[in-house]
Design a protein around this motif. Structure first.
Motif, PDB file in Angstrom:
ATOM      1  N   ASP A  99     -36.923   4.669  47.238  1.00 14.18           N
ATOM      2  CA  ASP A  99     -37.072   4.738  45.746  1.00 14.18           C
ATOM      3  C   ASP A  99     -37.089   3.395  45.071  1.00 14.18           C
ATOM      4  OD1 ASP A  99     -36.647   7.648  45.641  1.00 14.18           O
ATOM      5  OD2 ASP A  99     -34.496   7.230  45.860  1.00 14.18           O
ATOM      6  N   GLU A 100     -37.593   2.239  46.058  1.00 15.37           N
ATOM      7  CA  GLU A 100     -37.456   1.170  45.454  1.00 15.37           C
ATOM      8  C   GLU A 100     -39.158   0.672  45.258  1.00 15.37           C
ATOM      9  OE1 GLU A 100     -35.876  -3.353  46.183  1.00 15.37           O
ATOM     10  OE2 GLU A 100     -36.304  -2.098  48.129  1.00 15.37           O
ATOM     11  N   SER A 101     -39.572   0.083  44.538  1.00 12.97           N
ATOM     12  CA  SER A 101     -41.121  -0.448  44.254  1.00 12.97           C
ATOM     13  C   SER A 101     -41.427  -1.647  45.138  1.00 12.97           C
ATOM     14  CB  SER A 101     -41.638  -0.759  43.052  1.00 12.97           C
ATOM     15  OG  SER A 101     -41.101  -1.798  42.699  1.00 12.97           O
TER      16      SER A 101
ATOM     17  N   ASP B  22     -40.876  -4.879  43.114  1.00 10.35           N
ATOM     18  CA  ASP B  22     -39.207  -5.141  42.966  1.00 10.35           C
ATOM     19  C   ASP B  22     -38.634  -5.474  44.536  1.00 10.35           C
ATOM     20  OD1 ASP B  22     -39.415  -4.411  40.478  1.00 10.35           O
ATOM     21  OD2 ASP B  22     -38.522  -2.281  40.662  1.00 10.35           O
ATOM     22  N   CYS B  23     -38.914  -5.014  45.384  1.00  5.70           N
ATOM     23  CA  CYS B  23     -38.563  -5.059  46.910  1.00  5.70           C
ATOM     24  C   CYS B  23     -39.050  -6.710  47.210  1.00  5.70           C
ATOM     25  CB  CYS B  23     -39.107  -4.323  48.001  1.00  5.70           C
ATOM     26  SG  CYS B  23     -38.546  -4.854  49.640  1.00  5.70           S
TER      27      CYS B  23
ATOM     28  N   THR C 165     -36.570  -0.124  50.673  1.00  3.13           N
ATOM     29  CA  THR C 165     -35.710   1.098  50.631  1.00  3.13           C
ATOM     30  C   THR C 165     -36.204   2.383  49.991  1.00  3.13           C
ATOM     31  OG1 THR C 165     -34.589  -0.006  48.790  1.00  3.13           O
ATOM     32  CG2 THR C 165     -33.717  -0.630  50.943  1.00  3.13           C
TER      33      THR C 165
ATOM     34  N   ARG D 264     -36.809  -9.113  45.141  1.00 10.21           N
ATOM     35  CA  ARG D 264     -35.461  -9.078  45.572  1.00 10.21           C
ATOM     36  C   ARG D 264     -35.382  -9.892  46.863  1.00 10.21           C
ATOM     37  NH1 ARG D 264     -33.600  -6.393  49.643  1.00 10.21           N
ATOM     38  NH2 ARG D 264     -34.927  -4.766  49.373  1.00 10.21           N
TER      39      ARG D 264
END
Length: 282
Positions: A173-175, A178-179, A171, A182
């Motif tokens: 602005d997501e690193s 982090d993606c 998505t 998640r």
């Protein structure tokens, strides 16, 4: 002892890898921001695009968006409103209320990304033939066994086919990390303490025509080695079961076409790419 891949198995793996990126079909109309080619659309979309985005200009066989003087937010609003109108007439389906970043083209999209130009609902990316990004995680158990998920029958794309341990779109602005963490937690119940062992394994380009339009995506590959006896559990309803496959079983399922195109390529990349071999010690 390192993993031994037979010549027949290597052939299956290389075929899966070679099929993931197909040429852009001839006859598609470029979608341009000024002079920048961002995507491609089938001419059969001309009529609905003209109705839903009348400010878009068809010039010399290309759809031209004259918004080079706008900032990211203003561009996002313009293309977002057009996408909503396309959704209302049924031209875009599977709306997710998640936005991806539209990027300026670069010579090699598998290297650092291009400049963000706008943010747009992910379901609209294939309609416009825009390039998106996704993370895919190969999950290993001791003995070079690969843990794969089966996509739920409710999934909009590739229902029931085999997938990687976890995967998902990046998505705006997501690193990448982090993606990946998640998706591991949502799809496979991997706790953060375990997902800190993620290893980045490079990226490859996926491109092919789909009913929704041109699929054009950079697949960022990660690997995760899990402890013996760990059992993944899906938490978001997107995975119906998990399978643990040795190399022979994996290659048989790849040859039979049981995997989605992208997951097949990521499995093959994880087994053939030199940087990933440290994960494959029995």
């Amino acid at each position: 002892m390192s993993l031994v891949i037979t010549s027949l198995q290597a052939k299956v793996l290389r075929r899966s890898l070679s099929q993931v990126c197909q040429p852009v079909p001839t006859g598609l109309r470029p979608f341009k921001l000024g002079d920048l080619v961002l995507g491609y659309l089938h001419p059969m979309r001309d009529a609905v695009l003209s109705r839903c985005w009348p400010d878009l200009v068809l010039h010399e066989g290309a759809w031209v968006w004259r918004a080079t003087d706008l900032d990211v937010d203003a561009r996002s609003e313009q293309i977002g409103e057009a996408a909503q109108r396309l959704r209302e007439v049924g031209a875009i389906q599977g709306w997710r209320d998640e936005r991806f970043a539209g990027e300026a083209p670069v010579d090699d999209p598998c290297t650092p990304p291009g400049e963000p130009l706008f943010r747009l609902e992910r379901a609209a990316f294939r309609f416009f033939g825009l390039m998106s990004r996704a993370v895919h995680i190969n999950g290993f158990l001791p003995g070079a066994r690969l843990v794969c998920g089966r996509r739920a029958l409710s999934k909009a794309t590739d229902p029931g086919r085999l997938d990687n341990l976890a995967a998902g779109g990046l998505t705006a602005d997501e690193s990448l990390v982090d993606c990946a963490r998640r998706e591991l937690q949502e799809e496979a119940g991997i706790p953060m303490a375990l997902s800190h062992g993620l290893q980045a394994r490079g990226a490859l380009l996926s491109r092919r025509m789909e009913p929704e339009g041109l699929h054009h995506e950079v697949l960022h590959v990660f690997s995760l080695t899990m402890p013996s006896g760990f059992v993944p559990r899906n938490g978001d309803g997107e995975v119906s079961e998990f399978l643990t496959l040795d190399l022979e079983s994996l290659c048989a399922r790849l040859a039979a076409g049981d995997f989605s195109h992208d997951a097949a390529a990521v499995c093959a990349w994880g087994l053939l790419h030199a940087d990933a071999l440290s994960d494959l010690r029995p």
